[in-house]
Design a protein around this motif. Structure first.
Motif, short mmCIF file in Angstrom:
data_model
loop_
_atom_site.label_atom_id
_atom_site.label_comp_id
_atom_site.label_asym_id
_atom_site.label_seq_id
_atom_site.Cartn_x
_atom_site.Cartn_y
_atom_site.Cartn_z
N GLU A 1 -6.87 4.70 -4.35
CA GLU A 1 -6.04 5.68 -3.66
C GLU A 1 -5.21 6.47 -4.66
N SER A 2 -4.89 7.68 -4.28
CA SER A 2 -3.97 8.49 -5.06
C SER A 2 -3.18 9.37 -4.11
N GLY A 3 -2.06 9.85 -4.59
CA GLY A 3 -1.19 10.67 -3.77
C GLY A 3 -0.01 9.85 -3.29
N GLY A 4 0.64 10.34 -2.26
CA GLY A 4 1.83 9.67 -1.77
C GLY A 4 3.04 10.08 -2.58
N GLY A 5 4.16 9.40 -2.31
CA GLY A 5 5.40 9.71 -3.00
C GLY A 5 6.52 9.93 -2.02
N GLY B 1 8.40 18.25 4.94
CA GLY B 1 7.54 18.48 3.79
C GLY B 1 6.12 18.01 4.00
N SER B 2 5.31 18.14 2.96
CA SER B 2 3.89 17.80 3.02
C SER B 2 3.51 16.90 1.84
N LEU B 3 2.53 16.07 2.10
CA LEU B 3 1.93 15.23 1.07
C LEU B 3 0.45 15.11 1.37
N GLN C 1 2.76 4.23 -1.25
CA GLN C 1 4.00 4.42 -0.50
C GLN C 1 4.23 5.89 -0.18
N VAL C 2 4.57 6.15 1.06
CA VAL C 2 5.01 7.48 1.49
C VAL C 2 6.42 7.32 2.05
N THR C 3 7.36 8.04 1.48
CA THR C 3 8.74 7.97 1.90
C THR C 3 9.23 9.35 2.28
N VAL C 4 9.74 9.46 3.50
CA VAL C 4 10.28 10.73 3.99
C VAL C 4 11.77 10.53 4.22
#
Length: 122
Positions: free
Chosen positions: A6-10, A16-18, A117-120
Motif C-alpha cells: 500500500e501507499s498513500g494516506g497521511g 481535503g483529499s487523499l 493511516q488516514v487522519t482527518v
C-alpha cells in the motif's frame, strides 16, 4: 503467496483529499475482487469500497459520492480516491484482495495489506 504493498494516506484537514494505492504481486491468478477496508480505534474493520474484476463497484453508504475506487488489471493495482474527507474517515485503511477460482480450489482466499493511516483533523 500474495503480496500487497500500500501507499498513500497521511494527514489532511477536513474537506481535503487523499489517494491510496495498493499493488498486488505474487500468486495473483484468479483475483476476483479488490477493495479497501478501514478500522478506527475501538471499532470493527469495515468495508469501504470494493470492485470486481469486471468493474462492479460497491461503496459504504457514508462514502458514496466522496470516494472512488478503481483498478488497473494490467498492473494488478487498486486505487482509492478520497475527497471531502471528514473526521469520521479517520482510520487505518487496509487493502484487500479476494482470490477465487480453479487455483484456489474454488475456496475464497483473502489477502490483506499492512494498513496505512488516514487522519482527518483540523
Amino acid at each position: 503467496q500474495v503480496q500487497l504493498v500500500e501507499s498513500g494516506g497521511g494527514s489532511v484537514q477536513p474537506g481535503g483529499s487523499l489517494s491510496l494505492s495498493c499493488a498486488v504481486s505474487g500468486s495473483i491468478s484468479n483475483i476476483n475482487s479488490m477493495g479497501w477496508y478501514r478500522q478506527a480505534p475501538g471499532k470493527q474493520r469495515e468495508s469501504v469500497a470494493t470492485i470486481t474484476r469486471g468493474g462492479t463497484r460497491n461503496y459504504k453508504d457514508s462514502v458514496k459520492g466522496r470516494f472512488t475506487i478503481s483498478r488497473d488489471n494490467a498492473k494488478n493495482t487498486v486505487y482509492l480516491q478520497m475527497n471531502s474527507l471528514n473526521a469520521e474517515d479517520t482510520a487505518v485503511y487496509y487493502c484487500n484482495v479476494v482470490r477465487l477460482g480453479p487455483t484456489t480450489g474454488w475456496n475464497r482466499r483473502d489477502y490483506w495489506g499492512q494498513g496505512t493511516q488516514v487522519t482527518v483533523s483540523s
